[in-house]
Write a protein that holds these residues in place. Sequence first.
Motif, short mmCIF file in Angstrom:
data_model
loop_
_atom_site.label_atom_id
_atom_site.label_comp_id
_atom_site.label_asym_id
_atom_site.label_seq_id
_atom_site.Cartn_x
_atom_site.Cartn_y
_atom_site.Cartn_z
N SER A 30 -43.43 -39.46 41.27
CA SER A 30 -42.71 -40.71 41.39
C SER A 30 -43.91 -41.83 41.49
CB SER A 30 -41.89 -40.81 42.47
OG SER A 30 -41.64 -42.11 42.81
N THR A 31 -43.84 -42.93 40.33
CA THR A 31 -44.84 -43.94 40.62
C THR A 31 -44.56 -44.60 41.78
OG1 THR A 31 -43.51 -45.47 39.26
CG2 THR A 31 -45.12 -44.04 37.99
N ASN A 32 -43.54 -44.56 42.50
CA ASN A 32 -43.23 -45.46 43.68
C ASN A 32 -43.97 -44.67 44.85
OD1 ASN A 32 -41.48 -47.32 42.46
ND2 ASN A 32 -40.22 -47.05 44.06
N GLN A 54 -42.10 -38.64 34.89
CA GLN A 54 -42.07 -38.23 36.26
C GLN A 54 -41.26 -36.96 36.60
OE1 GLN A 54 -41.91 -42.66 38.55
NE2 GLN A 54 -39.88 -42.20 37.16
N GLY A 57 -38.49 -38.50 39.49
CA GLY A 57 -38.36 -40.03 39.21
C GLY A 57 -37.14 -40.45 40.47
N ARG A 58 -37.23 -41.68 41.17
CA ARG A 58 -36.21 -41.91 42.21
C ARG A 58 -35.47 -43.04 41.76
NH1 ARG A 58 -39.86 -40.64 47.57
NH2 ARG A 58 -40.20 -38.59 46.91
N GLY A 59 -34.28 -43.11 42.09
CA GLY A 59 -33.31 -44.08 41.96
C GLY A 59 -32.63 -44.71 43.07
N ARG A 60 -31.86 -45.72 43.16
CA ARG A 60 -31.48 -46.22 44.37
C ARG A 60 -30.42 -45.31 45.09
NH1 ARG A 60 -28.20 -50.50 42.79
NH2 ARG A 60 -27.90 -50.70 45.02
N TRP A 65 -33.79 -40.48 38.74
CA TRP A 65 -33.93 -41.51 37.59
C TRP A 65 -34.61 -40.62 36.39
CZ3 TRP A 65 -32.37 -45.97 36.28
CH2 TRP A 65 -32.92 -46.78 35.25
N PHE A 75 -43.06 -47.52 36.10
CA PHE A 75 -44.08 -48.13 36.65
C PHE A 75 -44.06 -48.91 38.03
CE2 PHE A 75 -43.58 -52.87 36.07
CZ PHE A 75 -42.60 -52.74 35.15
N LYS A 126 -26.57 -49.40 31.10
CA LYS A 126 -27.63 -49.58 31.78
C LYS A 126 -29.16 -49.50 31.12
CE LYS A 126 -29.65 -48.74 36.59
NZ LYS A 126 -29.20 -48.56 37.96
N GLY A 129 -33.57 -50.01 35.62
CA GLY A 129 -33.53 -49.95 37.11
C GLY A 129 -34.63 -50.38 37.86
N ILE A 130 -34.47 -50.76 39.16
CA ILE A 130 -35.47 -51.21 40.07
C ILE A 130 -35.20 -50.64 41.39
CG2 ILE A 130 -36.26 -53.47 41.10
CD1 ILE A 130 -35.23 -54.82 38.74
N ILE A 148 -40.18 -49.72 38.74
CA ILE A 148 -39.13 -50.17 37.57
C ILE A 148 -39.25 -49.15 36.44
CG2 ILE A 148 -38.74 -52.14 35.56
CD1 ILE A 148 -39.90 -54.18 37.52
N GLY A 149 -37.87 -48.80 36.08
CA GLY A 149 -37.95 -47.94 34.87
C GLY A 149 -36.90 -48.53 33.83
C1 BTN Z 1 -32.07 -47.44 40.16
O1 BTN Z 1 -31.48 -46.56 40.85
O2 BTN Z 1 -31.31 -48.23 39.26
C2 BTN Z 1 -33.66 -47.41 40.53
C3 BTN Z 1 -34.37 -46.69 39.52
C4 BTN Z 1 -35.75 -46.89 39.49
C5 BTN Z 1 -36.65 -46.11 38.68
C6 BTN Z 1 -38.01 -46.41 38.73
S1 BTN Z 1 -38.85 -45.85 37.40
C7 BTN Z 1 -40.65 -46.03 38.19
C8 BTN Z 1 -40.25 -46.01 39.58
N1 BTN Z 1 -40.47 -44.74 40.18
C9 BTN Z 1 -39.44 -44.15 40.70
O3 BTN Z 1 -39.51 -42.94 41.15
N2 BTN Z 1 -38.46 -44.99 40.67
C10 BTN Z 1 -39.03 -46.05 40.03
#
Ligand code: BTN
Length: 268
Positions: A30-32, A54, A57-60, A65, A75, A126, A129-130, A148-149
């Motif tokens: 995950s870039t975060n 990723q 990749g993580r979302g809210r 993600w 990124f 959508k 996502g942030i 941000i994705g």
């Molecule tokens: C959402 O759930 O709407 C937020 C999604 C955010 C995704 C981005 S992709 C780049 C960064 N790295 C992650 O793991 N998540 C965010």
Amino acid sequence: MKDISADLLVPYLRTRMLGRNLLAADEMESTNLTAAELASKGCAEGMVVVADHQTGGRGRNGRTWFSPAGRNLYFTMVLRPDCQPGLVPQLAIVAAMSMRRGLKCLCPDIPVSLKWPNDIWVKGLKLCGILCSMSCMGMKTEYAVVGIGVNVNLRKEDLPGGIQGSATSLGILSGSLWNRSQVLATILNAFEEDYDTWLAHGSLAPFMEGWNEASLLNGRQVSVGQGNVVYSGIVKGITEDGRLILVRGDGGTDLISAGDAHILSGLK
Ligand code: BTN
């Protein structure tokens, strides 16, 4: 990843700090996560971490993600705002406003709406996502990471069943292929400008008009779950510190600081 590198990004950048230091890799969990590690080791403000793919990749709210290779942008920006930690969550709303501005700049015809707190939607689907996180020491913010994705060149057939009816991409909307370095630079340019404005004001006051113009929820009946409590009411906008203003059926007002909003009814 051949199409995103410091050399390809710089010609499009108008920033003083964002993206001037870039870590680009084919694959990251995950870039975060990587950005938070770099930030905790002391990297400078403005560092941007970008991955082609990723694996986690993580979302809210604990969601994942969807992050396939070769299509989208994933990124994260490292920031070191000189402000009290309580203000940092506002950056997610600033980022949503910047995303909208950047997307409008690239593709003026797409009707981009914002769904509190920080989802970017087009025609009910959508697009971006942030996800933000932060670290603080007492009343001092050590760093914030804003991830941000953006679905850029994703095709309809790339979407897994679970999100087929709920996601879109710049490519699907415009019918063209996008240069990912240019898209990234355009977003960084917009965000740095908005970040400076936010730092100078210490609140979302300068963004209220833009938010109200773009908000998908204003005037609609919504419900927002927060732990075991569900709030519902008609959305009147957001406060200058980013809380959702809900007017209940009994005329009282609730100010909601976090959660997922579900639209129940109402025309915009
Ligand atoms: C959402 O759930 O709407 C937020 C999604 C955010 C995704 C981005 S992709 C780049 C960064 N790295 C992650 O793991 N998540 C965010």
